[in-house]
Design an enzyme around this catalytic site. Sequence first.
Site, PDB file in Angstrom:
ATOM      1  N   ILE A  18       0.832  -1.228   0.000  1.00 49.93           N
ATOM      2  CA  ILE A  18       0.000   0.000   0.000  1.00 49.93           C
ATOM      3  C   ILE A  18       0.856   1.264   0.000  1.00 49.93           C
ATOM      4  O   ILE A  18       0.424   2.323  -0.438  1.00 49.93           O
ATOM      5  CB  ILE A  18      -0.987  -0.011   1.198  1.00 49.93           C
ATOM      6  CG1 ILE A  18      -2.070   1.067   1.024  1.00 49.93           C
ATOM      7  CG2 ILE A  18      -0.241   0.162   2.541  1.00 49.93           C
ATOM      8  CD1 ILE A  18      -3.237   0.949   1.975  1.00 49.93           C
ATOM      9  N   GLN A  51       3.880   2.822  -5.293  1.00 45.46           N
ATOM     10  CA  GLN A  51       3.198   3.661  -6.294  1.00 45.46           C
ATOM     11  C   GLN A  51       1.747   3.218  -6.503  1.00 45.46           C
ATOM     12  O   GLN A  51       0.799   3.978  -6.299  1.00 45.46           O
ATOM     13  CB  GLN A  51       3.948   3.601  -7.636  1.00 45.46           C
ATOM     14  CG  GLN A  51       3.189   4.299  -8.763  1.00 45.46           C
ATOM     15  CD  GLN A  51       3.802   4.128 -10.142  1.00 45.46           C
ATOM     16  OE1 GLN A  51       4.382   5.062 -10.669  1.00 45.46           O
ATOM     17  NE2 GLN A  51       3.658   2.961 -10.753  1.00 45.46           N
ATOM     18  N   ASP A  52       1.558   1.968  -6.926  1.00 41.85           N
ATOM     19  CA  ASP A  52       0.208   1.503  -7.282  1.00 41.85           C
ATOM     20  C   ASP A  52      -0.668   1.328  -6.046  1.00 41.85           C
ATOM     21  O   ASP A  52      -1.867   1.642  -6.074  1.00 41.85           O
ATOM     22  CB  ASP A  52       0.285   0.146  -8.007  1.00 41.85           C
ATOM     23  CG  ASP A  52       0.951   0.252  -9.362  1.00 41.85           C
ATOM     24  OD1 ASP A  52       1.372   1.357  -9.742  1.00 41.85           O
ATOM     25  OD2 ASP A  52       1.047  -0.785 -10.055  1.00 41.85           O
ATOM     26  N   ASP A  66       5.126  -8.594   6.342  1.00 42.97           N
ATOM     27  CA  ASP A  66       6.075  -8.879   5.261  1.00 42.97           C
ATOM     28  C   ASP A  66       5.569 -10.123   4.554  1.00 42.97           C
ATOM     29  O   ASP A  66       5.212 -11.109   5.213  1.00 42.97           O
ATOM     30  CB  ASP A  66       7.476  -9.120   5.849  1.00 42.97           C
ATOM     31  CG  ASP A  66       8.536  -9.065   4.763  1.00 42.97           C
ATOM     32  OD1 ASP A  66       9.411  -8.198   4.838  1.00 42.97           O
ATOM     33  OD2 ASP A  66       8.463  -9.887   3.814  1.00 42.97           O
ATOM     34  N   LEU A  67       5.535 -10.050   3.229  1.00 39.24           N
ATOM     35  CA  LEU A  67       4.990 -11.170   2.442  1.00 39.24           C
ATOM     36  C   LEU A  67       5.718 -12.478   2.695  1.00 39.24           C
ATOM     37  O   LEU A  67       5.170 -13.554   2.467  1.00 39.24           O
ATOM     38  CB  LEU A  67       5.117 -10.855   0.946  1.00 39.24           C
ATOM     39  CG  LEU A  67       4.083  -9.955   0.292  1.00 39.24           C
ATOM     40  CD1 LEU A  67       4.264 -10.011  -1.216  1.00 39.24           C
ATOM     41  CD2 LEU A  67       2.678 -10.376   0.663  1.00 39.24           C
ATOM     42  N   LEU A  90       0.062  -6.152  -4.330  1.00 35.33           N
ATOM     43  CA  LEU A  90       0.899  -5.211  -5.087  1.00 35.33           C
ATOM     44  C   LEU A  90       2.312  -5.133  -4.520  1.00 35.33           C
ATOM     45  O   LEU A  90       3.174  -4.447  -5.071  1.00 35.33           O
ATOM     46  CB  LEU A  90       0.248  -3.824  -5.085  1.00 35.33           C
ATOM     47  CG  LEU A  90      -1.161  -3.777  -5.667  1.00 35.33           C
ATOM     48  CD1 LEU A  90      -1.740  -2.377  -5.572  1.00 35.33           C
ATOM     49  CD2 LEU A  90      -1.167  -4.238  -7.117  1.00 35.33           C
ATOM     50  N   SER A 101      10.360  -4.991  -6.779  1.00 36.47           N
ATOM     51  CA  SER A 101       9.883  -4.659  -8.128  1.00 36.47           C
ATOM     52  C   SER A 101      10.963  -4.103  -9.049  1.00 36.47           C
ATOM     53  O   SER A 101      10.667  -3.726 -10.177  1.00 36.47           O
ATOM     54  CB  SER A 101       8.728  -3.657  -8.015  1.00 36.47           C
ATOM     55  OG  SER A 101       9.218  -2.395  -7.611  1.00 36.47           O
ATOM     56  N   TYR A 105      15.936 -13.320  -2.332  1.00 42.31           N
ATOM     57  CA  TYR A 105      14.931 -12.455  -1.722  1.00 42.31           C
ATOM     58  C   TYR A 105      13.802 -12.143  -2.722  1.00 42.31           C
ATOM     59  O   TYR A 105      12.621 -12.091  -2.368  1.00 42.31           O
ATOM     60  CB  TYR A 105      15.576 -11.160  -1.196  1.00 42.31           C
ATOM     61  CG  TYR A 105      14.542 -10.247  -0.620  1.00 42.31           C
ATOM     62  CD1 TYR A 105      13.916 -10.576   0.587  1.00 42.31           C
ATOM     63  CD2 TYR A 105      14.125  -9.120  -1.300  1.00 42.31           C
ATOM     64  CE1 TYR A 105      12.903  -9.781   1.093  1.00 42.31           C
ATOM     65  CE2 TYR A 105      13.123  -8.318  -0.798  1.00 42.31           C
ATOM     66  CZ  TYR A 105      12.521  -8.656   0.400  1.00 42.31           C
ATOM     67  OH  TYR A 105      11.519  -7.869   0.897  1.00 42.31           O
ATOM     68  N   THR A 142       3.581  -9.089 -14.815  1.00 44.79           N
ATOM     69  CA  THR A 142       4.387  -8.076 -15.505  1.00 44.79           C
ATOM     70  C   THR A 142       4.841  -8.499 -16.898  1.00 44.79           C
ATOM     71  O   THR A 142       5.056  -9.694 -17.155  1.00 44.79           O
ATOM     72  CB  THR A 142       5.645  -7.774 -14.660  1.00 44.79           C
ATOM     73  OG1 THR A 142       6.584  -7.049 -15.446  1.00 44.79           O
ATOM     74  CG2 THR A 142       6.335  -9.038 -14.170  1.00 44.79           C
ATOM     75  N   GLU A 169       7.705  -8.211 -17.881  1.00 43.68           N
ATOM     76  CA  GLU A 169       9.041  -8.831 -17.736  1.00 43.68           C
ATOM     77  C   GLU A 169       8.959 -10.354 -17.881  1.00 43.68           C
ATOM     78  O   GLU A 169       9.970 -11.016 -18.075  1.00 43.68           O
ATOM     79  CB  GLU A 169       9.645  -8.478 -16.377  1.00 43.68           C
ATOM     80  CG  GLU A 169      10.359  -7.154 -16.337  1.00 43.68           C
ATOM     81  CD  GLU A 169      11.668  -7.114 -17.124  1.00 43.68           C
ATOM     82  OE1 GLU A 169      12.471  -8.041 -16.983  1.00 43.68           O
ATOM     83  OE2 GLU A 169      11.868  -6.154 -17.881  1.00 43.68           O
ATOM     84  N   TYR A 211      13.624 -11.240 -11.513  1.00 45.42           N
ATOM     85  CA  TYR A 211      12.307 -10.620 -11.283  1.00 45.42           C
ATOM     86  C   TYR A 211      11.256 -11.264 -12.197  1.00 45.42           C
ATOM     87  O   TYR A 211      10.190 -11.696 -11.724  1.00 45.42           O
ATOM     88  CB  TYR A 211      12.398  -9.114 -11.548  1.00 45.42           C
ATOM     89  CG  TYR A 211      11.060  -8.407 -11.526  1.00 45.42           C
ATOM     90  CD1 TYR A 211      10.427  -8.111 -10.327  1.00 45.42           C
ATOM     91  CD2 TYR A 211      10.423  -8.046 -12.716  1.00 45.42           C
ATOM     92  CE1 TYR A 211       9.184  -7.474 -10.317  1.00 45.42           C
ATOM     93  CE2 TYR A 211       9.194  -7.412 -12.711  1.00 45.42           C
ATOM     94  CZ  TYR A 211       8.578  -7.125 -11.507  1.00 45.42           C
ATOM     95  OH  TYR A 211       7.343  -6.496 -11.496  1.00 45.42           O
ATOM     96  N   LYS A 241       8.067 -13.681 -11.102  1.00 45.01           N
ATOM     97  CA  LYS A 241       6.682 -13.259 -11.374  1.00 45.01           C
ATOM     98  C   LYS A 241       5.955 -14.273 -12.260  1.00 45.01           C
ATOM     99  O   LYS A 241       4.746 -14.444 -12.144  1.00 45.01           O
ATOM    100  CB  LYS A 241       6.675 -11.874 -12.028  1.00 45.01           C
ATOM    101  CG  LYS A 241       6.953 -10.727 -11.071  1.00 45.01           C
ATOM    102  CD  LYS A 241       5.697 -10.359 -10.260  1.00 45.01           C
ATOM    103  CE  LYS A 241       5.870  -9.074  -9.496  1.00 45.01           C
ATOM    104  NZ  LYS A 241       4.639  -8.591  -8.855  1.00 45.01           N
TER     105      LYS A 241
END
Length: 341
Positions: A12, A15-16, A59-60, A81, A85, A96, A128, A130, A154, A158
Amino acid sequence: MSNKKVVLITGIGGQDGSLLAELLLERGYDVHGIIRRASNFNTQRIDHIFNKITLHYGDLTDMGNITSIIANVKPDEIYNLAAMSHVRVSFEMENYTFQTNTMGILNILQAVRTLGLSEKTKIYQASTSEMYGNTTDGSKMLTERSEMNPVSPYGISKLAAHHICNYYRDAYNMFVVSSVLLNHEGERRGLTFVTQKIAQYVGKYSHGKIGKPLQLGNLNAKRDWGYAKDYVWGIYLMMQYDKPDNYLLATGEEHSVREFVELAFNEIGISIEWRGSGEDERGYNKLTGDLLVEVNPKYYRPIDIEHLIGDASKAHKVLGWHPKTSFKTLVHLMVANAITN
Ligand code: NAP
Ligand code: F7E
């Protein structure tokens, strides 16, 4: 009991996440978010709504913590979100990156299922472009069905998360949406992403803060850059549609880093003239000859993606989503913000 919809947003403070929190508050949601403990304040993007939302430390990567937050909040919708990133940083923090980006969504999905919330809680995952890797030379638009061969930790993390989401939707009949987002930027973009790095440099330059020239990596890379607010609206629409599916969001235009630099300096009345090539390429003020941009190989990646451009036809057709902000307006908004803040 309140009949407000309850939402939990991971990331939260990003950015998004901060834009989505604003959007959902406007739509009457009871907004909860997860932030990490930091040694200093990390809520700059949500300070203006601080009293209207409920924040949880988390923390996720901490399954117990994520499970207990979800058990307490019992959200109707979860938007995942949070992520490590930054693509270049992911080459330096591989484990990580996987812990956060892959195991993070698995922790959320497992928690929702084991807590018996599968029928109540809808889940959104931010995937993403990516994930595609270097599968196109820019002549072909990427769609939800394009081949995916990621080339960064990354992107790989994802893509694994994307498959986990598909599997949970198919195997357990859960409402899980995983959408491919092409690059989206804006006033709140992190300072180390290329668009914000350029905009901030130009903003400082306009105030006469002239240090060393702007140091950039690959100037040739092309990206499909949209405006974050438009994308957050698309994310919301996917979660309100009656059945869960995956959608790609993009503008359908690609531009190079070099073009971004040119437009950004144009905003303060400077035209750039490029001289040299490769590591020796430099950008000068066409009028005065001042050196403004240098290539610094420090910002190269072990592998970069040269083109990313997407076709959002499915989102146009099914969700009625269309990006409203042009590339030129995006550059204008980011530079104007950098000049005033
Ligand atoms: P962002 O600004 O980097 O925000 C990421 C957020 O995640 C930050 O608030 C960060 O917290 C939090 N976070 C990082 N690791 C975490 C962890 N282990 N546990 C809990 N929170 C953690 O990213 P964004 O641009 O808003 O992107 C939102 C999502 O969309 C991300 O998943 C990103 O991968 C994905 N995405 C973004 C784009 C884009 O162009 N923006 C395109 C495609 C996909 P701190 O503030 O404490 O670091
Ligand atoms: O790089 C080149 C760099 O770091 C864009 C994330 O939101 O979008 C973002 O990832 C391009 C690359 O974004 C510098 O090599 C040149 O080709 O702004 P970026 P990204 O890697 O595309 C995707 C879709 C996400 O999912 C990610 O979360 O610009 N570039 N010079 C540079 N990049 C940076 N950061 N810094 C430079 O100096």
